[in-house]
Design an enzyme around this catalytic site. Structure first.
Site, mmCIF file in Angstrom:
data_model
loop_
_atom_site.group_PDB
_atom_site.id
_atom_site.type_symbol
_atom_site.label_atom_id
_atom_site.label_comp_id
_atom_site.label_asym_id
_atom_site.label_seq_id
_atom_site.Cartn_x
_atom_site.Cartn_y
_atom_site.Cartn_z
ATOM 1 N N ASP A 74 -27.722 -28.161 -23.842
ATOM 2 C CA ASP A 74 -28.799 -27.648 -22.751
ATOM 3 C C ASP A 74 -28.621 -26.369 -22.152
ATOM 4 O O ASP A 74 -27.865 -26.349 -20.986
ATOM 5 C CB ASP A 74 -29.178 -28.920 -21.868
ATOM 6 C CG ASP A 74 -30.216 -28.479 -20.888
ATOM 7 O OD1 ASP A 74 -30.964 -27.365 -20.942
ATOM 8 O OD2 ASP A 74 -30.438 -29.291 -19.967
ATOM 9 N N GLU A 153 -3.421 -8.880 -16.210
ATOM 10 C CA GLU A 153 -2.458 -9.507 -15.385
ATOM 11 C C GLU A 153 -3.046 -10.304 -14.265
ATOM 12 O O GLU A 153 -3.729 -9.682 -13.148
ATOM 13 C CB GLU A 153 -1.584 -8.112 -14.717
ATOM 14 C CG GLU A 153 -0.874 -7.135 -15.698
ATOM 15 C CD GLU A 153 -0.264 -6.254 -14.955
ATOM 16 O OE1 GLU A 153 -0.028 -6.039 -13.802
ATOM 17 O OE2 GLU A 153 -0.283 -5.002 -15.618
ATOM 18 N N GLU A 155 -3.382 -12.684 -11.382
ATOM 19 C CA GLU A 155 -2.618 -13.399 -10.211
ATOM 20 C C GLU A 155 -3.611 -14.649 -9.687
ATOM 21 O O GLU A 155 -4.698 -14.629 -9.680
ATOM 22 C CB GLU A 155 -2.654 -12.082 -8.884
ATOM 23 C CG GLU A 155 -1.543 -11.042 -9.455
ATOM 24 C CD GLU A 155 -1.781 -9.958 -8.549
ATOM 25 O OE1 GLU A 155 -1.073 -9.154 -8.618
ATOM 26 O OE2 GLU A 155 -2.657 -9.865 -7.571
ATOM 27 N N GLU A 233 4.245 -13.556 -6.134
ATOM 28 C CA GLU A 233 3.628 -12.492 -5.925
ATOM 29 C C GLU A 233 3.792 -11.851 -4.372
ATOM 30 O O GLU A 233 4.494 -12.541 -3.541
ATOM 31 C CB GLU A 233 2.093 -12.215 -6.307
ATOM 32 C CG GLU A 233 1.969 -11.334 -7.595
ATOM 33 C CD GLU A 233 2.141 -9.733 -7.430
ATOM 34 O OE1 GLU A 233 2.388 -9.639 -6.315
ATOM 35 O OE2 GLU A 233 2.580 -9.353 -8.673
ATOM 36 N N GLU A 241 2.308 -14.690 -10.402
ATOM 37 C CA GLU A 241 1.724 -14.217 -11.376
ATOM 38 C C GLU A 241 2.534 -14.330 -12.777
ATOM 39 O O GLU A 241 3.470 -14.403 -12.540
ATOM 40 C CB GLU A 241 1.535 -12.522 -11.371
ATOM 41 C CG GLU A 241 1.324 -11.700 -12.531
ATOM 42 C CD GLU A 241 1.546 -10.280 -12.249
ATOM 43 O OE1 GLU A 241 1.675 -9.347 -13.214
ATOM 44 O OE2 GLU A 241 1.246 -9.706 -11.139
ATOM 45 N N HIS A 290 -5.325 -6.985 -12.766
ATOM 46 C CA HIS A 290 -5.139 -5.472 -13.492
ATOM 47 C C HIS A 290 -5.416 -5.638 -14.956
ATOM 48 O O HIS A 290 -4.827 -6.594 -15.585
ATOM 49 C CB HIS A 290 -3.812 -5.166 -13.157
ATOM 50 C CG HIS A 290 -3.488 -4.991 -11.488
ATOM 51 N ND1 HIS A 290 -2.246 -5.037 -11.181
ATOM 52 C CD2 HIS A 290 -4.454 -4.968 -10.424
ATOM 53 C CE1 HIS A 290 -2.233 -5.015 -9.720
ATOM 54 N NE2 HIS A 290 -3.502 -4.964 -9.458
ATOM 55 N N ARG A 361 0.161 3.251 -7.331
ATOM 56 C CA ARG A 361 -0.678 2.278 -7.448
ATOM 57 C C ARG A 361 -1.777 2.361 -6.346
ATOM 58 O O ARG A 361 -2.463 1.346 -5.919
ATOM 59 C CB ARG A 361 0.277 1.029 -7.170
ATOM 60 C CG ARG A 361 1.014 0.467 -8.187
ATOM 61 C CD ARG A 361 2.263 -0.498 -8.097
ATOM 62 N NE ARG A 361 2.720 -1.153 -8.991
ATOM 63 C CZ ARG A 361 3.558 -0.555 -9.888
ATOM 64 N NH1 ARG A 361 4.124 0.487 -9.474
ATOM 65 N NH2 ARG A 361 4.125 -1.244 -10.916
ATOM 66 N N GLU A 383 -4.068 1.235 -17.272
ATOM 67 C CA GLU A 383 -4.301 0.057 -15.917
ATOM 68 C C GLU A 383 -5.283 0.072 -14.920
ATOM 69 O O GLU A 383 -5.118 0.951 -14.181
ATOM 70 C CB GLU A 383 -2.784 -0.291 -15.284
ATOM 71 C CG GLU A 383 -2.969 -1.550 -14.399
ATOM 72 C CD GLU A 383 -1.657 -1.626 -13.658
ATOM 73 O OE1 GLU A 383 -0.802 -2.386 -13.687
ATOM 74 O OE2 GLU A 383 -1.722 -0.675 -12.765
ATOM 75 N N ARG A 385 -7.176 -1.156 -11.910
ATOM 76 C CA ARG A 385 -6.679 -2.170 -11.198
ATOM 77 C C ARG A 385 -7.581 -2.718 -10.136
ATOM 78 O O ARG A 385 -7.485 -3.707 -9.512
ATOM 79 C CB ARG A 385 -5.776 -1.386 -10.298
ATOM 80 C CG ARG A 385 -4.529 -0.950 -11.001
ATOM 81 C CD ARG A 385 -3.698 0.120 -10.132
ATOM 82 N NE ARG A 385 -3.214 -0.655 -8.912
ATOM 83 C CZ ARG A 385 -2.173 -1.550 -8.812
ATOM 84 N NH1 ARG A 385 -1.232 -1.824 -9.839
ATOM 85 N NH2 ARG A 385 -1.686 -1.996 -7.469
#
Length: 494
Positions: A74, A153, A155, A233, A241, A290, A361, A383, A385
């Site tokens: 549905d 990636e 986390e 992490e 991670e 990421h 980063r 990458e 982020r």
């Protein structure tokens, strides 16, 4: 944690690397009979990114149903799918996603991820996220590429317990997080981690190593999702991670959804709870997703150029340019919750500034640069982020693909890479370099998506974008009309 060893997924070796076996429809029915499967879990993803399922008896499942689908949905009861007056939908299982669920106990159960179709032979549901991902793969080929590879990636946090009270607002609203690893742990046992000090600690401070081992074993051997690394992490209180192997777009999104499903269920076996909420702990690092991507043609990575200083091709630069040009609008899809914007602030390793750079980063796009040379050409990638794990991976990968391909088509140059720590720049320095900010709130991100949606048109229907905006606007309104407990601390005596 012991599982039935006879249910493990077989592998074959291609190019010296293990690859999980992909089942055909005939294989599925053979496995059902051989492994004495009692139930089939039909799984699909809603527009908000939540996994849904319905379960059927395996002995009633037929090859005709595999081919034509099952009238089991549905659509009006799934947010963003359909209205009540036209809601009959069909689930079509994909045999390549067959996997035995190892924690289901005595009644052996297997899962199949499904595509969602309208009833009455009206075709594919345009807002089916998996269908949008598949459309993105088809669109890529019209742009002159053979394939794209995606490596998310993801986390997440694993807590011992979490409680909240929002249903009695006039008595106050609150939440409480319990974790043996947290500095506020009152048990007096273990080795608590300070805020932002959780990266790669050894046992016994890292209390979740065995949990992650079990997650990896289950993903590798039962669901065919290869994991090559796992770790604690940066944040305290159980941030983890697990890195999963890259795959093509739809398979990678299937993998990310299965990853979340496995982690939550194994956490339950450990009497814990896992969350993909981007920022559950104030003043600490949040969880990202990421997203790594590369484009391929004729078995060649089109993002690699051996003659470039950074070994980054012009195609990759244009792809970066497309993401950067549309980054503010993309935010509503890759960071789709009000909580996402508590993560996207300076000082917590989350990207805030629209720039690109090798290794840096603090930029929204990073070009991983661990190795150089042609023998590593296959791992050259972008990458991105900004995405977080509250997002719908099917929509994220499709939207990023649309932005990147728009950049290639229109030759959007991303400018020079930024090598400095952008967090330490003054606003004037950022302006001089043309570095813009991501939206600060979900409402702001939705405004950007309203005004910059044309780049999504080859993959997303306008109606689907309208539904995304409508759903997220409702969330934004829910939060905006409620006082926050911290406001009492700031303003009660004003």
């Amino acid at each position: 944690m012991c599982y039935d060893q006879g249910a493990k997924l077989p592998y074959k070796v291609i190019g010296g690397e293990p690859v999980p076996v992909s089942y055909s429809a005939e294989d599925v029915f053979s496995k059902i009979k051989h492994d004495q499967i009692k139930f089939i879990d039909l799984q699909f993803t809603g527009l908000r990114g939540r996994f849904h399922h319905t379960t059927i008896s395996a002995n009633l499942f037929t090859p005709q149903q595999m081919q034509d689908g099952l009238p089991k949905l549905d659509g009006s009861s799934i947010v963003g799918f359909a209205s009540i007056e036209d809601s009959d939908m069909v689930l079509k299982p994909d045999p390549t996603t067959f996997a035995i669920i190892p924690w289901m106990g005595n009644a052996k159960t297997a899962r199949l991820i499904c595509d969602v179709y309208w009833g009455k032979d009206k075709g594919r549901l345009e807002s089916d996220p998996r269908g949008i991902a598949q459309k993105a793969e088809k669109y890529l080929k019209t742009q002159g590429f053979d394939n794209s590879y995606w490596g998310p990636e993801v986390e997440f946090f694993v807590f011992d317990k979490i409680t909240w009270d929002v249903l009695t607002p006039y008595k106050g609203q609150s939440y409480s997080i319990e974790s043996k690893e947290a500095p506020w742990n009152q048990e007096g046992k273990g080795y608590p981690m300070a805020l932002k000090k959780g990266y790669y600690p050894s046992t016994p401070a890292d209390t979740l190593t065995e949990f992650r081992n079990d997650c990896v074993e289950c993903l590798n051997e039962y669901f065919g999702i290869l994991c090559d690394n796992h770790h604690h992490e940066v944040a305290t209180a159980g941030q983890c991670e697990i890195d999963i192997r890259y795959d093509n777009l739809t398979n990678a999104a299937d993998g990310a959804q299965t990853y979340k499903y496995v982690i939550r269920n194994i956490a339950k076996k450990y009497d814990k709870v896992a969350t993909m909420m981007p920022k559950p702990i104030s003043m600490d690092a949040g969880s990202g997703m990421h997203t790594n991507v590369s484009l391929w043609k004729n078995d060649k990575n089109m993002f690699y150029d051996k003659d470039d200083k950074e070994e980054v091709s012009q195609i990759a630069r244009y792809y970066c340019g497309g993401i950067m040009n549309h980054a503010r609008a993309l935010s509503a899809i890759v960071a789709p919750t009000t909580n996402s914007y508590h993560r996207l602030v300076p000082g917590y390793e989350a990207p805030v500034y629209i720039a690109w750079s090798p290794s840096n980063r603090s930029a929204i796009i990073r070009i991983p640069s661990h190795f150089k040379g042609e023998k590593y050409s296959k791992i050259k990638r972008i990458e991105f982020r900004a995405p977080d794990p509250s997002s719908n991976p099917y929509l994220v990968f499709a939207a990023v693909q649309a932005a990147g391909l728009d950049g290639i088509k229109k030759k959007m140059d991303p400018g020079d890479p930024v090598y400095e720590d952008i967090y330490k720049m003054t606003k004037a320095q950022r302006v001089a370099k043309g570095i813009k900010d991501l939206p600060a709130t979900l409402g702001e991100a939705l405004d950007e998506l309203e005004n910059d949606r044309k780049f999504l048109a080859p993959i997303f229907s306008n109606e689907t974008i309208d539904r995304i905006i409508e759903i997220e606007r409702a969330d934004d309104h829910e939060i905006s009309i409620r006082p926050h407990p911290h406001e009492f601390y700031l303003y009660f005596d004003i």
